[in-house]
Structures are given as structure tokens and as C-alpha cells.
Design an enzyme around this catalytic site. Structure first.
Site, short mmCIF file in Angstrom:
data_model
loop_
_atom_site.label_atom_id
_atom_site.label_comp_id
_atom_site.label_asym_id
_atom_site.label_seq_id
_atom_site.Cartn_x
_atom_site.Cartn_y
_atom_site.Cartn_z
N HIS A 271 0.83 -1.20 0.00
CA HIS A 271 0.00 0.00 0.00
C HIS A 271 0.87 1.26 0.00
CE1 HIS A 271 -3.75 2.23 1.13
NE2 HIS A 271 -2.85 3.07 1.63
N GLU A 272 1.79 1.34 0.94
CA GLU A 272 2.63 2.53 1.05
C GLU A 272 3.59 2.64 -0.14
OE1 GLU A 272 1.57 4.59 3.03
OE2 GLU A 272 0.39 3.28 4.32
N HIS A 275 1.85 4.49 -2.87
CA HIS A 275 1.97 5.94 -2.67
C HIS A 275 3.36 6.42 -3.11
CE1 HIS A 275 -1.78 6.86 -0.70
NE2 HIS A 275 -1.58 6.01 0.29
N GLU A 301 -4.58 7.76 -3.38
CA GLU A 301 -5.06 6.52 -2.77
C GLU A 301 -5.34 5.46 -3.82
OE1 GLU A 301 -5.90 4.14 0.57
OE2 GLU A 301 -4.83 6.03 0.28
#
Length: 506
Positions: A271-272, A275, A301
Site C-alpha cells: 500500500h505505502e 503511494h 489513494e
């Protein structure tokens, strides 16, 4: 080669200087969450408040205004200089938009807001650890009051939540988000009922204790497989996983270790990293201008959910990397790939947003959206938050948190003062699914290539279609450019129904 106008060069240099101060501010926040000793909070709060005030003053300075006004009419947005390039006109458009908003907020307000939230982060962490919500509520009251004041200063027509939401997703209003979320809630709760009627999945093997050292070994392995230059980022631990983009060549991401949920660490990492890859994919040559800034938090997101869910929770990814995970964690050698895949996609209402499955995730966001609206409008008192949260959890999920730590204290966002942020998480899922539909149409063999361990072509597609544009388009314009359609929940809900219908056999 066309020569850039001297006035534009001056404004660009000033903008880059402001972004440099902003990147230093980001480093202070990153250090506060990862390295800073807990006793340093008072000094750090003062540092952050002072630098936040300075950044704001620079962004709203007479010098910035003077330079901007020489290039564009602040009232109409029409350029004053002929012969500017398309990219220069986009920068002026976005600089003007940001300047008009920023000049509404006094420096003293920015300083107060920064100091209160910097202190609140530490109190939130203590309250969360000790399950003492009463420690945090007085700070939350200050933050709610400041957000109401911010809404009043920025101005609104329909709802005080509108300007807070607009700060994170400029193409949205409270009313429109409410309509989108009503549609999502109906479709997701219908799907959830079908899943709950099916035979449950046994995922107990995923909840054995795995040491911090082993989990970080796993994290480093998956980082090494992502198409990212390792000299441009670092990984640390924090209470709440996050990503900070200092510069396209300097990204900081964090994860956290939950002893009985080792897959949480891997999904947080993906997830990170999503980003991070967005921040790295922004055009370096335009750094310090709107051409190298993210479109919105919804689009940001969409990139993290893309890598975490659309790639990381699907079969092709694990056909490639599951054998390596089995070598890293030998108990998985007894677990067939199909069983592992079904287990990491088990759907079950849970208390914690960041640990939730794809089907129930957006329901967590809908809960927070309803709470934020009511806190800002004043129809919900801060002191009533814990009980209201628990009632809404019962209504949406059929479960009630056993503690406030797994209830209203679980997220860091309110301590940061980030009201209007949460809706972008659900919108990000919707945007991601639409982007992925276009990606799959262009790369019909995407699953085969990922099965072979090729992830570079995925990142290249995102850089070409999403990252490279910076703020050239707003979120809705971007999704239309990429998919030829406006924002719609269709792709997201179709994806979920198809995937989970297959997993649960209906």
C-alpha cells in the site's frame, strides 16, 4: 527553443523554495513518527508550528502575489502575458487556485493549527496504547473547533464539510460523496450478505505468531521485487503505516508489525509503496511546481490500493511470489496456493479499517464520513463520539468494538487535523478499479506477465497514464482521459462481485 518568460522563471524559483521548506517540514513529521524520542514533543511542536507558519507566509507573501499578478489576473484567471506554453498556463492556473485559498487562512491560524495537531498526535498515540479515549477527546475538541473555524474562513454554500473535503479532493462535494457512498453501501452490504451465507474460509494459519525480524525480512524481500530504485527510499516502523514524498528521489515509507498478522505487514508495505511510486513517478524536472504535484488524495489513494489489492491480493502476483514466501516462512509450505489465496481474501467484518477486507473496507470509510460530517456541523458532540462510533459499527457491520483502541482511537487522521481526508480512501478504490479496467484492456496478458514476476510494465503504464500529468487535470478529468468515462462505481463493484463470487462459489 522557446525561452521561458523571466517573470515565470522568478515565480517558479520561489515556488521551488517554498516546496523545499515544505519538504523539510515533511521530514520533521516523518522523524516525529519514526525516530524522535517521546520527550521531544514540546520542542518538535514548536518547530513544526514555526516552519508551518513560515511556509504559509511565503505562499501568501506580497512577493509571490506580485509575481503572480504580473502573469495572470487573480480575479478572472486570464493570463496577462502572451506566448506562454501549455505547461506554464497550467502552472499559473493551479498557483492562482492555491494562492486564493491560502490567502484566506491567516498565518496565526496555521501556526495554532500546527501546534495543536503536533501535540495531539502524541496524546493520541498514548490514548490508543492505553485505551484511554478521555485523554484524547479534549484535543479532538480543539481540532474540531479549528476545522469549523477553517470551514468558516474558507467559506461554503451548502455544508461546512465542503471546504474541508475540497482541500483533499477538489472535484467533490459533501452531497456528491453522499450519493456515491449510498450506492456503494447498498451494493457492498448486498454482496456481504451473500458471502456471509456461503461456507466460511478457515484462515487460522495466517494468524500464528511471526517475529518482528522475520516479518521485516519478508518486507525487505517484497520491496526488492518492486520496480523501484532502492537508493531513492527507506523503510521504517511506525504506529500507523504512512508514506511521505520528500522529493521524487527521496521517499519515506513505514509499516508496522502485528505478531499474529504477518500478512498485514506485507499488504501495508505494498500500500505505502503504491503511494511512494506515485510520488517518484511525478516529473522530476518540474519539481516545485503544480506539474509535479499529485492530483488529489483520491488519486494518490488509487495508486496505493492498486498495488495493495488489485495486484497484491490477486492470484497472478502470488503465482509468482508465493514460492519465495514459503521459503521465507516454512509453515506455508504445507499450504497450497489456492488455499492461501482464498485465505488472504477472506471476508469478515472487522473492527480495524486497515486490516479489513476489500468488501467491507469502504463501509469503514462511510462510517467515518458520517461521523466527520456530524462533528463539523455540530450535530454530534465530541464527548458522544465513542458511543456513536460503536452504534454505527453495529449498524454497518453487526459487531461492536470491545475497546476504544479498536474503535474510535484506531486512526491517526483526526489527531493530524485531517477532516475531509477519509472519503478519499473509498474514492481511491473507485478510481483504481476504473484505471485498472483500462490497463487490463490495453494489456490483455497482464496476468501472465505478472505471473512471470514482471511488475515494471505495470509501473510504466501508471507513470504514462497517471503520474506524469501532475495537476494538469483534476481527478475527474484524469479518469475520463484514461478510461473515456466519468467517475462511476461500476468497475469497482463489478470487480468485487466477480472476484468474491468466484472465491465463495456463488
Amino acid at each position: 527553443m522557446k525561452k521561458t518568460h523571466p517573470l515565470f522563471v522568478e515565480l517558479t524559483e520561489q515556488s521551488k523554495e517554498i516546496h523545499t521548506y515544505g519538504s523539510i517540514l515533511s521530514l520533521l513529521h516523518w522523524d516525529q513518527e519514526t525516530q524522535m524520542p517521546s520527550g521531544g514533543i514540546t520542542a518538535r511542536s514548536q518547530q513544526i508550528a514555526l516552519l508551518s507558519k513560515h511556509v504559509h507566509e511565503e505562499k501568501t507573501s506580497k512577493k509571490f502575489r506580485s509575481r503572480l499578478e504580473k502573469l495572470i489576473h487573480l480575479s478572472s484567471g486570464k493570463p496577462k502575458i502572451k506566448g506562454l506554453s501549455k505547461q506554464e498556463l497550467i502552472c499559473l492556473r493551479e498557483w492562482r487556485k492555491t494562492f486564493l485559498k491560502d490567502t484566506k487562512l491567516p498565518s496565526r491560524f496555521i501556526e495554532e493549527f500546527s501546534q495543536v495537531t503536533s501535540e495531539a498526535i502524541q496524546i493520541w498515540a498514548i490514548a490508543r496504547e492505553q485505551n484511554k479515549v478521555k485523554l484524547f477527546l479534549p484535543f479532538l475538541q480543539k481540532i474540531v473547533d479549528l476545522n469549523r473555524k477553517k470551514a468558516d474562513i474558507l467559506g461554503f454554500k451548502d455544508h461546512p464539510y465542503d471546504p474541508l473535503l475540497e482541500s483533499h479532493e477538489p472535484c467533490m462535494t459533501t452531497s456528491r460523496v453522499g450519493t456515491i457512498f449510498a450506492d456503494l453501501q447498498e451494493q457492498l452490504t448486498t454482496l456481504l450478505k451473500k458471502i456471509q451465507a456461503a461456507e466460511p474460509i478457515d484462515d487460522r494459519f495466517l494468524h500464528k505468531i511471526v517475529s518482528k525480524e522475520k516479518q521485516m525480512e519478508m518486507a525487505q524481500f517484497f520491496l526488492s521485487k518492486l520496480p523501484v530504485d532502492p537508493t531513492y527510499f527507506r523503510l521504517d516502523l511506525s504506529n500507523h503505516p504512512f508514506s511521505t514524498g520528500i522529493h521524487p528521489h527521496d521517499a519515506r515509507i513505514t509499516t508496522r508489525v502485528i505478531p499474529k498478522a504477518f500478512m498485514s505487514n506485507i499488504f501495508s508495505l505494498l500500500h505505502e509503496a503504491g503511494h511512494m511510486m506515485y510520488d517518484m513517478g511525478l516529473p522530476t524536472k518540474y519539481w516545485g511546481t503544480p506539474l509535479a504535484e499529485a492530483v488529489s488524495l483520491s488519486i494518490h489513494e488509487s495508486q496505493s490500493r492498486w498495488w495493495e489489492t488489485l495486484i497484491g491480493r490477486n492470484l497472478p502476483f502470488w503465482r509468482s511470489f508465493y514460492p519465495s514466501l514459503q521459503e521465507l516462512y516454512s509453515p506455508l509450505k504445507k499450504v497450497p496456493l489456492e488455499q492461501f489465496y482464498r485465505s488472504i481474501n477472506k471476508v469478515s467484518p472487522s473492527y480495524i479499517r486497515v486490516e479489513s477486507d476489500e468488501v467491507t473496507y469502504c463501509l469503514h470509510i462511510i462510517l467515518r464520513f458520517e461521523i466527520e460530517k456530524q462533528l463539523v456541523s455540530g450535530s454530534l458532540a465530541v464527548t458522544d463520539l465513542p458511543d456513536f462510533w460503536n452504534c454505527k459499527m453495529q449498524e454497518l457491520f453487526g459487531i461492536k468494538p470491545r475497546t476504544d483502541t479498536e474503535g474510535c482511537l484506531q486512526d491517526i487522521h483526526w489527531s493530524l487535523g485531517e477532516f475531509g481526508y477519509f472519503p478519499t480512501y473509498a474514492l481511491g478504490n473507485v478510481f483504481a478499479a476504473q484505471f485498472f479496467s483500462a490497463f487490463a484492456t490495453e494489456h490483455k496478458d497482464w496476468d501472465e506477465k505478472i505471473t512471470q514476476g514482471d511488475l515494471a510494465f505495470v509501473r510504466e503504464w501508471l507513470k504514462k497514464n497517471v503520474h506524469q500529468w501532475g495537476r494538469t487535470y483534476d481527478a475527474e478529468e484524469l479518469v475520463k482521459k484514461v478510461t473515456k468515462q466519468g467517475l462511476s462505481t461500476d468497475a469497482y463493484c463489478t470487480y468485487l462481485k466477480k472476484k468474491y463470487g468466484s472465491i465463495y462459489g456463488f
